[in-house]
Scaffold this motif. Structure first.
Motif, short mmCIF file in Angstrom:
data_model
loop_
_atom_site.label_atom_id
_atom_site.label_comp_id
_atom_site.label_asym_id
_atom_site.label_seq_id
_atom_site.Cartn_x
_atom_site.Cartn_y
_atom_site.Cartn_z
N PHE A 134 0.83 -1.20 0.00
CA PHE A 134 0.00 0.00 0.00
C PHE A 134 0.87 1.26 0.00
O PHE A 134 0.58 2.22 -0.72
CB PHE A 134 -0.93 0.00 1.21
CG PHE A 134 -2.14 -0.88 1.06
CD1 PHE A 134 -2.30 -1.69 -0.05
CD2 PHE A 134 -3.12 -0.92 2.03
CE1 PHE A 134 -3.40 -2.52 -0.21
CE2 PHE A 134 -4.25 -1.73 1.89
CZ PHE A 134 -4.38 -2.53 0.77
N CYS A 135 1.92 1.26 0.82
CA CYS A 135 2.85 2.40 0.86
C CYS A 135 3.53 2.59 -0.49
O CYS A 135 3.70 3.71 -0.97
CB CYS A 135 3.90 2.19 1.94
SG CYS A 135 3.41 2.77 3.55
N TYR B 244 1.14 4.10 -2.97
CA TYR B 244 0.91 5.52 -2.70
C TYR B 244 2.11 6.37 -3.12
O TYR B 244 1.95 7.44 -3.71
CB TYR B 244 0.62 5.73 -1.21
CG TYR B 244 0.33 7.16 -0.84
CD1 TYR B 244 -0.81 7.81 -1.31
CD2 TYR B 244 1.19 7.87 -0.01
CE1 TYR B 244 -1.08 9.12 -0.98
CE2 TYR B 244 0.92 9.19 0.33
CZ TYR B 244 -0.21 9.80 -0.15
OH TYR B 244 -0.47 11.10 0.19
N ALA C 220 2.07 6.67 -6.78
CA ALA C 220 0.97 7.55 -7.19
C ALA C 220 1.35 9.02 -7.00
O ALA C 220 1.12 9.84 -7.90
CB ALA C 220 -0.29 7.22 -6.39
N VAL C 221 1.93 9.35 -5.85
CA VAL C 221 2.31 10.74 -5.59
C VAL C 221 3.40 11.19 -6.55
O VAL C 221 3.29 12.26 -7.18
CB VAL C 221 2.77 10.89 -4.13
CG1 VAL C 221 3.38 12.27 -3.89
CG2 VAL C 221 1.60 10.67 -3.17
N SER D 175 -6.27 9.00 -3.17
CA SER D 175 -5.35 8.14 -2.43
C SER D 175 -4.98 8.74 -1.08
O SER D 175 -4.85 8.02 -0.08
CB SER D 175 -4.09 7.88 -3.27
OG SER D 175 -3.49 9.09 -3.69
N THR D 176 -4.84 10.08 -1.02
CA THR D 176 -4.47 10.73 0.23
C THR D 176 -5.62 10.72 1.24
O THR D 176 -5.40 10.76 2.45
CB THR D 176 -4.03 12.18 -0.04
OG1 THR D 176 -2.95 12.18 -0.97
CG2 THR D 176 -3.56 12.87 1.24
N LEU E 252 -5.19 6.76 2.71
CA LEU E 252 -3.98 6.05 3.12
C LEU E 252 -3.41 6.47 4.47
O LEU E 252 -3.03 5.61 5.26
CB LEU E 252 -2.91 6.14 2.04
CG LEU E 252 -1.84 5.07 2.24
CD1 LEU E 252 -2.34 3.72 1.76
CD2 LEU E 252 -0.55 5.42 1.56
N ASN F 128 -10.20 -1.14 -1.32
CA ASN F 128 -8.91 -0.45 -1.31
C ASN F 128 -8.27 -0.43 -2.69
O ASN F 128 -7.63 0.55 -3.08
CB ASN F 128 -7.96 -1.12 -0.31
CG ASN F 128 -8.36 -0.88 1.12
OD1 ASN F 128 -8.83 0.19 1.47
ND2 ASN F 128 -8.21 -1.89 1.97
N LEU G 278 -6.68 2.80 -4.70
CA LEU G 278 -5.23 2.94 -4.68
C LEU G 278 -4.56 2.53 -5.99
O LEU G 278 -3.54 3.10 -6.37
CB LEU G 278 -4.64 2.11 -3.53
CG LEU G 278 -4.87 2.63 -2.12
CD1 LEU G 278 -4.34 1.64 -1.09
CD2 LEU G 278 -4.22 4.00 -1.92
N MET H 290 -2.11 4.89 -8.94
CA MET H 290 -0.73 4.45 -9.15
C MET H 290 -0.44 4.21 -10.63
O MET H 290 0.61 4.64 -11.14
CB MET H 290 -0.47 3.16 -8.35
CG MET H 290 0.89 2.54 -8.62
SD MET H 290 1.10 0.89 -7.92
CE MET H 290 -0.04 -0.06 -8.94
#
Length: 332
Positions: A51-52, A55, A58-59, A94-95, A98, A298, A302, A306
């Protein structure tokens, strides 16, 4: 007929010990308890790793898309404006889930304020609706570019693009606005435990002790207005696009033209397939394991943020070339 609260239906698998305050009647709980992924509590730390990673990608990817479109004047066109809107929407989506999810996985911080829960719920469903609208706007852009290329610049002017963007934002914001107000008016009793990793609308509503058909019917109506109609018009657009492509005589021209739609088709499938699967299992998959429900929910929040920048970065020549030039210039 009153519906059994969702958490009580799966009460035999809830590991969180309910205190007396959670089992007594109350009409407006000050907090809810998020369980994360029920049944997989021992694996929470391991689940947090992918998951991290999703994210972080994605960012990084979405900010890269925004940066490249901002500095490259040749990319200041309708398709890339819509792509920037998609990047912002993905970042918010996503933010919105998460940070709290990681606090559950890492620190066992399961409490969430009632108002914060409603805010999270609104952002999740509002920006999911906006993302669907953006895909429809991008399908319109591809339709005009392929079926009426000579008028593309006169039809999709900057003012028209702004109006389309504003309509997408207002549609998602207004249609989802009743969600938190309806949730707030229901009385809650017996428990405030949500067997989920975030405040998903129906997971919260099913904790209510009253007739929730209004919320249920309204959420179905919104899903139809936002998702079903968007999918219908996107399908109609691509039928016309395919007709225009197959009318071309040269095979290489057909492949080149279809290639301009490849990125859009990939991100559409990545967005709608998990949503459809999650919706169907949530409504009709009573025998599906609860942790699978939560993992699918989820996934559709998410995974698209990504892979969207990856797909557009790899498949869109202008973005790919600009990225290569940036890295090449830094290396020299």
């Amino acid at each position: 007929m009153q519906e059994t609260p969702f958490c009580l239906t799966f009460g035999h698998i809830l590991p969180y010990s309910m205190s007396d305050s959670n089992t007594t009647d109350f009409t407006n709980p000050s907090t809810f308890i998020l369980l994360g992924i029920p049944g997989l509590e021992k694996a929470h730390v391991w689940i947090s790793i992918p998951f991290c990673a999703m994210y972080a990608i994605a960012v990084l990817g979405n900010f890269t898309i925004l940066f490249i479109v901002m500095i490259e004047k040749s990319l200041h066109g309708p398709m890339y404006y819509f792509l920037c809107m998609l990047a912002v929407t993905d970042l918010v989506l996503s933010t919105s889930i998460l940070p709290k999810m990681l606090s559950i996985f890492w620190f066992n911080s399961r409490e969430i304020n009632f108002s914060a829960c409603l805010t999270q719920m609104y952002f999740i469903h509002c920006f999911s609706g906006m993302e669907s609208g953006i895909f429809l706007a991008m399908a319109l852009d591809r339709y005009v570019a392929i079926c009426d290329p000579l008028r593309h610049s006169t039809i999709l002017t900057n003012s028209v693009v702004c109006k389309i963007g504003l309509a997408v934002v207002l549609r998602g914001s207004i249609l989802v606005l009743p969600f938190p107000f309806l949730v707030r008016r229901w009385p809650y009793c017996r428990t405030n435990i949500i067997p989920h990793s975030f405040c998903e609308h129906m997971a919260v509503v099913k904790l209510a002790c009253s007739d929730i058909r209004v919320s249920s019917y309204y959420s179905l109506s919104v899903a139809f207005c936002l998702i079903s109609l968007d999918v219908f018009f996107i399908t109609v657009s691509y039928i016309q696009i395919l007709r225009a492509i197959f009318s071309l005589r040269r095979r290489d021209a057909r492949l080149k033209t279809f290639g301009t739609c490849g990125s859009h088709l990939c991100v559409i499938l990545a967005f709608y397939i998990p949503i459809l699967f999650s919706f169907l299992t949530h409504r009709f998959g009573q025998n599906v394991a609860l942790h699978f429900h939560v993992l699918m929910a989820n996934a559709y929040l998410l995974v698209p943020p990504m892979i969207n920048p990856i797909i557009y970065g790899v498949r869109t020549k202008q973005i790919r070339d600009k990225l290569l030039r940036l890295f090449t210039d830094k290396g020299t």
